[in-house]
Design a protein around this motif. Sequence first.
Motif, PDB file in Angstrom:
ATOM      1  N   ASN A  24       0.834  -1.205   0.000  1.00 21.81           N
ATOM      2  CA  ASN A  24       0.000   0.000   0.000  1.00 21.81           C
ATOM      3  C   ASN A  24       0.868   1.255   0.000  1.00 21.81           C
ATOM      4  O   ASN A  24       0.564   2.234  -0.690  1.00 21.81           O
ATOM      5  CB  ASN A  24      -0.916   0.014   1.225  1.00 21.81           C
ATOM      6  CG  ASN A  24      -2.127  -0.899   1.039  1.00 21.81           C
ATOM      7  OD1 ASN A  24      -2.426  -1.329  -0.076  1.00 21.81           O
ATOM      8  ND2 ASN A  24      -2.804  -1.203   2.135  1.00 21.81           N
ATOM      9  N   ASP A  46       4.977   5.622   6.093  1.00 23.65           N
ATOM     10  CA  ASP A  46       5.518   5.974   4.778  1.00 23.65           C
ATOM     11  C   ASP A  46       5.360   7.467   4.503  1.00 23.65           C
ATOM     12  O   ASP A  46       4.637   8.169   5.209  1.00 23.65           O
ATOM     13  CB  ASP A  46       4.830   5.150   3.680  1.00 23.65           C
ATOM     14  CG  ASP A  46       3.350   5.477   3.492  1.00 23.65           C
ATOM     15  OD1 ASP A  46       3.020   6.658   3.282  1.00 23.65           O
ATOM     16  OD2 ASP A  46       2.522   4.543   3.555  1.00 23.65           O
ATOM     17  N   THR A  51     -11.422   0.307  -2.586  1.00 24.40           N
ATOM     18  CA  THR A  51     -10.115   0.539  -3.181  1.00 24.40           C
ATOM     19  C   THR A  51     -10.140   1.805  -4.022  1.00 24.40           C
ATOM     20  O   THR A  51     -11.192   2.194  -4.536  1.00 24.40           O
ATOM     21  CB  THR A  51      -9.675  -0.661  -4.052  1.00 24.40           C
ATOM     22  OG1 THR A  51      -8.394  -0.385  -4.590  1.00 24.40           O
ATOM     23  CG2 THR A  51     -10.647  -0.940  -5.192  1.00 24.40           C
ATOM     24  N   SER A  52      -8.977   2.411  -4.150  1.00 23.75           N
ATOM     25  CA  SER A  52      -8.869   3.569  -5.039  1.00 23.75           C
ATOM     26  C   SER A  52      -8.224   3.138  -6.347  1.00 23.75           C
ATOM     27  O   SER A  52      -7.985   3.952  -7.220  1.00 23.75           O
ATOM     28  CB  SER A  52      -7.988   4.632  -4.373  1.00 23.75           C
ATOM     29  OG  SER A  52      -6.731   4.074  -4.049  1.00 23.75           O
ATOM     30  N   LYS A  53      -7.920   1.822  -6.492  1.00 18.24           N
ATOM     31  CA  LYS A  53      -7.026   1.415  -7.578  1.00 18.24           C
ATOM     32  C   LYS A  53      -7.742   0.891  -8.811  1.00 18.24           C
ATOM     33  O   LYS A  53      -7.211   0.974  -9.913  1.00 18.24           O
ATOM     34  CB  LYS A  53      -6.015   0.405  -7.035  1.00 18.24           C
ATOM     35  CG  LYS A  53      -5.205   1.052  -5.896  1.00 18.24           C
ATOM     36  CD  LYS A  53      -4.351   0.123  -5.091  1.00 18.24           C
ATOM     37  CE  LYS A  53      -3.876   0.841  -3.825  1.00 18.24           C
ATOM     38  NZ  LYS A  53      -3.154  -0.031  -2.910  1.00 18.24           N
ATOM     39  N   ARG A  75      -7.562  -5.325  -4.795  1.00 22.49           N
ATOM     40  CA  ARG A  75      -8.718  -6.101  -4.372  1.00 22.49           C
ATOM     41  C   ARG A  75      -9.503  -5.417  -3.252  1.00 22.49           C
ATOM     42  O   ARG A  75     -10.614  -5.816  -2.943  1.00 22.49           O
ATOM     43  CB  ARG A  75      -8.266  -7.491  -3.934  1.00 22.49           C
ATOM     44  CG  ARG A  75      -7.571  -8.234  -5.070  1.00 22.49           C
ATOM     45  CD  ARG A  75      -6.793  -9.452  -4.593  1.00 22.49           C
ATOM     46  NE  ARG A  75      -7.669 -10.455  -4.044  1.00 22.49           N
ATOM     47  CZ  ARG A  75      -7.608 -10.911  -2.819  1.00 22.49           C
ATOM     48  NH1 ARG A  75      -6.680 -10.451  -1.989  1.00 22.49           N
ATOM     49  NH2 ARG A  75      -8.435 -11.808  -2.388  1.00 22.49           N
ATOM     50  N   GLY A  76      -8.908  -4.399  -2.653  1.00 28.03           N
ATOM     51  CA  GLY A  76      -9.621  -3.677  -1.607  1.00 28.03           C
ATOM     52  C   GLY A  76      -9.979  -4.552  -0.416  1.00 28.03           C
ATOM     53  O   GLY A  76     -11.036  -4.399   0.182  1.00 28.03           O
ATOM     54  N   LEU A  93      -6.983  -4.093   4.232  1.00 23.90           N
ATOM     55  CA  LEU A  93      -7.322  -3.335   5.442  1.00 23.90           C
ATOM     56  C   LEU A  93      -8.592  -3.890   6.077  1.00 23.90           C
ATOM     57  O   LEU A  93      -8.685  -4.033   7.290  1.00 23.90           O
ATOM     58  CB  LEU A  93      -7.470  -1.846   5.126  1.00 23.90           C
ATOM     59  CG  LEU A  93      -6.179  -1.145   4.666  1.00 23.90           C
ATOM     60  CD1 LEU A  93      -6.437   0.341   4.445  1.00 23.90           C
ATOM     61  CD2 LEU A  93      -5.052  -1.339   5.677  1.00 23.90           C
TER      62      LEU A  93
HETATM   63  P1  ADP Z   1      -6.059  -2.243  -2.122  1.00 20.59           P
HETATM   64  O1  ADP Z   1      -4.622  -1.996  -1.838  1.00 20.59           O
HETATM   65  O2  ADP Z   1      -6.301  -3.541  -2.794  1.00 20.59           O
HETATM   66  O3  ADP Z   1      -6.732  -1.102  -2.816  1.00 20.59           O
HETATM   67  P2  ADP Z   1      -6.307  -2.133   0.762  1.00 20.59           P
HETATM   68  O4  ADP Z   1      -7.354  -2.660   1.690  1.00 20.59           O
HETATM   69  O5  ADP Z   1      -4.944  -2.605   0.967  1.00 20.59           O
HETATM   70  O6  ADP Z   1      -6.821  -2.402  -0.716  1.00 20.59           O
HETATM   71  O7  ADP Z   1      -6.322  -0.551   0.861  1.00 20.59           O
HETATM   72  C1  ADP Z   1      -7.530   0.152   0.627  1.00 20.59           C
HETATM   73  C2  ADP Z   1      -7.262   1.566   0.125  1.00 20.59           C
HETATM   74  O8  ADP Z   1      -6.694   2.339   1.178  1.00 20.59           O
HETATM   75  C3  ADP Z   1      -6.261   1.651  -0.997  1.00 20.59           C
HETATM   76  O9  ADP Z   1      -6.884   1.466  -2.242  1.00 20.59           O
HETATM   77  C4  ADP Z   1      -5.685   3.056  -0.820  1.00 20.59           C
HETATM   78  O10 ADP Z   1      -6.467   4.001  -1.488  1.00 20.59           O
HETATM   79  C5  ADP Z   1      -5.798   3.296   0.662  1.00 20.59           C
HETATM   80  N1  ADP Z   1      -4.510   3.119   1.345  1.00 20.59           N
HETATM   81  C6  ADP Z   1      -4.122   2.041   2.050  1.00 20.59           C
HETATM   82  N2  ADP Z   1      -2.876   2.208   2.555  1.00 20.59           N
HETATM   83  C7  ADP Z   1      -2.465   3.426   2.149  1.00 20.59           C
HETATM   84  C8  ADP Z   1      -1.254   4.201   2.357  1.00 20.59           C
HETATM   85  N3  ADP Z   1      -0.220   3.698   3.045  1.00 20.59           N
HETATM   86  N4  ADP Z   1      -1.186   5.421   1.791  1.00 20.59           N
HETATM   87  C9  ADP Z   1      -2.219   5.921   1.087  1.00 20.59           C
HETATM   88  N5  ADP Z   1      -3.377   5.253   0.872  1.00 20.59           N
HETATM   89  C10 ADP Z   1      -3.521   4.015   1.392  1.00 20.59           C
END
Ligand code: ADP
Length: 552
Positions: free
Chosen positions: A35, A59, A78-80, A96-97, A100
């Motif tokens: 992330n 980070d 997810t933002s991706k 995959r969101g 977390l």
């Molecule tokens: P994914 O990585 O598959 O999108 P995650 O559950 O790992 O799903 O994270 C959910 C969302 O939280 C991410 O899409 C991102 O937008 C945000 N996020 C998580 N960790 C960070 C981080 N260290 N810095 C910025 N945004 C984060």
Amino acid sequence: MASIIQTLPTEVVYLITAGEVIDSLAAVVRELVENSLDAGATRIVVAIWPQQWRVRVADNGCGMNLEDLQQAAIAHSTSKIRSCADLWKINSLGFRGEALHSLTNLASLEIFSRPAQENLGWRVVYGEGGAAVEVTATAIAPGTVVTVSNLFGNCLSRRQGLPPTSQQMKAVQATIHQIALCHPHVTWQVWQNDREYFTIYPCRTIAQLLPQIIPKIRSSDLQELKLDVANLAHSALNLVVGLPDRCHRHRPDWVRVAMNGRMVKCPEIEQTILSTFHKTLPRDRYPICFLHLVISPEHINWNRNPAKTEIYLNEVNFWQEQVIQGIEQALRISAVNLKEAVQTTRVSKLLKAAEAKGNYNFQPQNSPEDDQQTSLKAIAQLSNTYIVVEHPGGMWLVEQHIAHERVLYEQLCDRWQIIPVEPAIILYQLSPAQVSQLQRIGLDIEPFGEQLWAVRSIPAMLQHREDCAQAILELSWGGDLQTAQVAVACRTAIRNGTPMNLNQMQTLLNQWQNTRNPRTCPHGRPIYLSLEESALARFFRRNWVIGKSHGI
Ligand code: ADP
Ligand code: MG
């Protein structure tokens, strides 16, 4: 900043391989640092308290605003990616969101975050289902700090299934090493129980980074190569190989493949790497080879398994061919490959000792145009064994027998030819195993009377040799075709102790230079010792003398 994290539509959720990916401390670390990398971080600090089952990753990435923070741990947020089509355009490590969200079920989760463009950050504590249960404004530097505590606290049987702390920490280290190699520009600081565990400094290239990760390897033992793939936009092959005359491993633990920023298992490609190095290394030794393929995302299906370590790669054969060509190019002797001063350990130690007090800055000069053939010139023969070679970058000693052995071996592999002999060669007292071995490598052999056998065809290269019968006996003692080819090459190659004239030496050098693997013989022994001009100039203080004695 506008909110960017959204919940995925159901049809996308159905397409994504479901499955729990958090099964260890190392998996938590992997998900959190991925992330951070997706957030564009260049500095990542990982702290682990294994006895408390706590991990913190800080980070300097893009951070999240309050709205995003509140959404981040909801299932499938997810933002991706947004849609099914985006699954074929994946440029991020996550998509995959789920990470977390899973963590809120398996542990306590707290995130501090602040986007660079805002003055204030927020601290959010998550509860059941990923909802934000505590929200407080907080003053922190831009970036994100994620803390996962009490991992598996509500599922103690999962803790019991895991190895002891020391092994888990090793797994964490291996995970970070792998990720760091795919992102060499990032600084990593890793803490265990509030004490520094290890640090990885950022580097321009993987060849510079690898010595921080594999002990006893120096970047001059490695050859790095970047190839753009013709006919395929946005695709490239980054290859770092350990030069087979300098380094190898007793296990195939450093044959690694990464794709678009992530280490993957790709058995087909790993096998290709191993077989390309075949007969360049000593017995039971394995190469160091790190391959990072950058491939346009529509050619990769990351959805093979939830941890994304296995992938489906389209057109594997095409990539295998690229890898073979890449490795061969990296191992070739050419001006490009000689850019880095090449020295044996002993010579460089000598130089180091000699240089200890000086401070010289010698930059080797390379002309960009002559990058394929290097002109090697035979100057003399030493002890009837070594050819003294001059080339534009310095001087080499080439061992005549094994250089010739390498030439013959490759000729044999390319055109292994069995030809009839007349009269037949008669061998005495062969065991049934020896007879079938000779048949297996393609010779015609039949009983010729009491305890006698007649060999009616032989490898072409042996035909004019007086010791042909002896050579065939040697072949009958076992091994596969390649072993037989090595044996024939070794027997036929010019012996050490044989005088050679300049012409003969030059011919051998020319042939040897064009082999695919000029660095080692098929048994894995190094073929040449080099003393590069850059090393000589340093040793003789050439820059210093010119500068000082002329008062410049
Ligand atoms: P994914 O990585 O598959 O999108 P995650 O559950 O790992 O799903 O994270 C959910 C969302 O939280 C991410 O899409 C991102 O937008 C945000 N996020 C998580 N960790 C960070 C981080 N260290 N810095 C910025 N945004 C984060
Ligand atoms: Mg993620």
